[in-house]
Design an enzyme around this catalytic site. Structure first.
Site, short mmCIF file in Angstrom:
data_model
loop_
_atom_site.label_atom_id
_atom_site.label_comp_id
_atom_site.label_asym_id
_atom_site.label_seq_id
_atom_site.Cartn_x
_atom_site.Cartn_y
_atom_site.Cartn_z
N HIS A 160 -3.06 9.08 11.55
CA HIS A 160 -1.68 8.98 10.69
C HIS A 160 -2.03 7.29 11.62
O HIS A 160 -1.22 5.99 12.40
CB HIS A 160 -0.34 8.80 11.18
N HIS A 171 -5.99 9.74 0.29
CA HIS A 171 -5.17 10.59 1.64
C HIS A 171 -4.84 11.61 1.48
O HIS A 171 -4.74 13.26 1.86
CB HIS A 171 -3.63 9.57 2.27
#
Length: 758
Positions: free
Chosen positions: A107, A56
């Site tokens: 998210h 990420h």
């Protein structure tokens, strides 16, 4: 550990077992850390590397492909890009001394684990990215994707996500002006919650994330640091879910939108006072990210006293403090003679601020705990020089069979069936009215929203004196991506580009959120590379830069990945939002025109998907030259003030565009598609259901405006066909359908409420 693991202790205990695998590191990555440091890492250093080298944060599987975006000309049709890839968000010049910053991020996994807080903190995080550029956030958007609408888990995830987005954004006082809500079984265990924010600033207010000037102070301000979000999105978003859900469940961050609202105003006053040399938000990877990125982007050195960090939980260990992703925090670099002024402003806003350390010229990031050194690393090795993988790629073996299975095998509806087909499409999950969701968002707070969903693009005024504004849209059809990821990415861009253009805004720049399955799967990496190549080639042809974005990998359950879903956001500028044009037939007696050409292109479209459960063939043909011509036409036509409405043709084809246009203001139309069918060589069914690109429906008020539109269309090479007139309470298409607007509205509005209103 029972004793503090200092750098000195690490040097004395080289063979100490460390939990590198539990923190998500590979064996060779751990060996590389030892090589960089010349010793084993301390537990605090190991924590920093683990979160910053996560997929990420480090983009370790995507860097080799994303680098090509840097080869795009860093100019927009209006001028230079003021900040681009590598900054917290892209910044572009929109004229009159104004600049706009925008970015979209994901998210996804946190929103599956804890829908409300996952989605809420997604909004909070992207807003802080915009704040960190020196901008005032002015609008947000949320492209969302969920599993089957009737699946029990969708009933768990969707309402929580929507409430989280609305609860955070509404409390911030930011209008939510657009996005998407898509249902598909491929997202069942991997919903996509992407968040976009737009901010405005004057050119001179631009701030960058760098720690320069030895002796300058490093100040942490905002909320206290807690145990929520330890590892958070940096770890959770870097692993594939198994069949039972995620195996790693680090605490999802907990947001406080009211604290963030105060933080926004505090930051803006700090900028106006000129007391900030550099600034970075604390999002994914928390203090690990902020300290290492600021140091590596500046003079390369920093010392931080970690025990000075204000805590909500006094039991947190140093490594936990470094990994915490607690929300509503920022880090600033402040000149020593400005610290008192900085603190006076934060005190006035009741925002806690603490000097943690200072910038040095050592080229090292040093972090201490009660006087003991627990971190001593080259900051670039943490923030920028992590692992880079050129992962294997393989074209999926199943793709040829899928592409050969075209929609030609499906029974095309006869003209006597088209009315029911349109009603069924209007009620289908992806085309139905989404107001049950969008009514939970404040779309018009601040008073500068000219258009919001269900408009083609959000349209927001940024200068109340001149009316200067921006239009922004996001889009992606994951089914197109599955059939052809190269074309799918280009089609996502072309529709967002078209949506912005239909308002009359000139498209300027792109941000993207690339949602894919596991990068360890060669077929997924092939899809990813093809999508990036498609987006690069399309931006090159359209002459617009990619200014930033996000990659979200590991969106799969077991070995089943989501469809390739490269969500593309496009931002454009309009000289006066009062001139912007919206969708919908507003008055009787106006002339209806179709712009663009229609081909027999139903593969991957909503007719095949929603009514037949079919996915096969090849997506519509990309025609970027036609998209650019259409956009140039719209800019000219809106400036001339000759259009009374405009609506792009996309999902569901011309049939849905016409139906939505009638539904918007309750005004019907009498239409004849013969000119389209004869010119383009298609039958009536194809004319209504095809999802060919570069098309739109517009209306004009009189013959004089019609003549101007026809001339402008000819000048820009845009095909135009006159198909009828607005009026009445019925949508009539000669030889095909006659539907009462009220009946269409009933079908259109019932679906979402039937599943979620309770």
């Amino acid at each position: 550990m029972s004793t503090l693991d200092t750098v000195a202790h690490a040097g004395q205990t080289p063979d100490l077992d460390q939990p590198w695998a539990d923190l998500g590191l590979k064996e060779d990555e751990y060996a590389r850390i030892r090589e960089i440091l010349g010793r084993r890492p301390t537990i605090a250093e190991l924590a920093m590397y683990s979160v910053m080298w996560s997929e990420h944060c480090s983009y370790k599987s995507s860097k080799v492909h994303l680098r090509r975006f840097g080869d795009l000309p860093q100019t927009t049709p209006l001028g230079e890009t003021l900040a681009g890839i590598g900054e917290n968000a892209g910044v572009i010049d929109v004229g009159q001394g104004w600049a706009v910053t925008f970015k979209v991020e994901s998210h996804n996994h946190p929103s599956y684990v804890e829908p409300y807080q996952g989605a809420a903190t997604g909004v909070g995080g992207i807003v802080r990215d915009i704040m960190a550029m020196g901008a005032r956030p002015v609008a947000v958007m949320d492209p969302l994707r969920f599993g089957a609408i009737d699946h029990p888990d969708t009933a768990r995830v969707l309402p929580g996500v929507v409430k989280g987005i609305g609860g955070y954004g509404n409390s911030l006082g930011l209008p939510n002006v657009g996005g998407e809500i898509v249902f598909d079984e491929c997202y069942q265990g991997n919903p996509l919650v992407n968040a976009l924010c737009v901010g405005t600033l004057r050119h001179e207010d631009l701030h960058l994330a760098k720690a320069s000037g030895a002796g300058n102070k490093v100040v942490l301000f905002g909320a206290k640091t807690g145990g929520d979000g330890i590892g958070g999105v940096s770890v959770l978003a870097s692993e594939t879910f198994d069949e039972g859900g995620p195996t790693k469940r680090p605490a999802v961050q907990v947001g406080d939108p009211f604290a963030e609202k105060v933080l926004i105003e505090c930051c803006l006053e700090l900028y106006r006072a000129g007391v900030v040399e550099g600034i970075q938000d604390l999002g994914g990877a928390g203090l690990s990210c902020a300290t290492s990125e600021l140091a590596s982007a500046g003079d390369g050195g920093m010392i931080v006293e970690l025990d000075r960090v204000p805590l909500r939980d006094s039991t947190l260990l140093p490594a936990e403090i470094l990994m915490s992703e607690s929300q509503e925090r920022m880090m600033a670099v402040v000149a020593p003679d400005q610290v008192d002024a900085f603190m006076a402003i934060t005190d006035r806003w009741d925002v806690e601020a603490t000097v943690l350390g200072e910038v040095t010229g050592t080229g090292r990031l040093v972090i201490t705990w009660h006087g003991e050194t627990i971190v001593d690393v080259p900051p670039r090795s943490v923030a920028h020089d992590g692992p880079v993988y050129d992962r294997p790629m393989a074209r999926p073996q199943w793709l040829d069979a899928v592409q050969a299975d075209t929609s030609a095998s499906l029974p095309r509806p006869g003209t006597d069936e088209l009315g029911q087909v349109v009603l069924d499409l209007l009620a289908s999950p992806n085309l139905c009215d989404k107001s049950w969701v969008t009514d939970q968002y404040d779309r018009y707070v601040l008073g500068n929203t000219r258009q919001a969903m269900p408009a083609d693009a959000g349209l927001v005024r940024i200068d109340e004196r001149t009316g200067l504004g921006v239009a922004v849209s996001t889009d992606c059809n994951g089914r197109f991506g599955r059939l052809d990821p190269y074309a799918g990415a280009q089609l996502a861009l072309s529709e967002s580009y078209r949506n912005v253009a239909t308002t009359g805004a000139l498209p300027l720049a792109v941000t993207d959120c690339l949602n894919f399955g596991s990068p360890e799967d060669p077929e997924v990496m092939w899809q990813f590379e093809r999508a990036v190549a498609g987006l690069f080639d399309a931006c090159l042809e359209l002459g617009i830069p990619v200014t930033g974005g996000n990659v979200s990998f590991y969106n799969q359950t077991g070995d089943v990945a989501i469809h390739p879903t490269p969500v593309v956001g496009v931002l454009g500028v309009i000289e006066d939002v009062a001139k912007g044009v919206g969708a919908g037939f507003a008055h009787d007696g106006q002339v209806v025109l179709v712009l663009g050409r229609t081909r027999d292109e139903l593969d991957g479209g909503e007719w095949a998907h929603a009514l037949h459960g079919h996915l096969g063939g090849v997506p519509p043909q990309v025609d970027l030259a036609a998209e650019k011509a259409l956009a140039d036409f719209f800019v000219a036509a809106v400036r001339a003030g000759v259009l009374t409405s405009s609506h792009d043709v996309s999902d569901g084809g011309l049939a849905i565009t016409l139906a939505e246009s009638a539904l918007r203001h309750g005004v019907g139309a009498s239409l004849d598609l013969t000119p389209v069918c004869e010119r383009d060589g298609v039958d009536l069914t194809t004319a209504l259901l095809s999802e060919s690109v570069a098309r739109a429906v517009v209306t004009v008020a009189d013959e004089q405006s019609l003549a101007t539109v026809v001339n402008l269309a000819a000048e820009h090479g845009v095909p135009v066909a006159r198909i009828g007139t607005t009026g009445g309470s019925t949508l009539k298409v000669k030889g095909a359908l006659e539907l009462e607007v009220d009946a269409m509205r009933l079908a259109h509005t019932a679906t979402m409420r039937s599943y979620f209103a309770s």
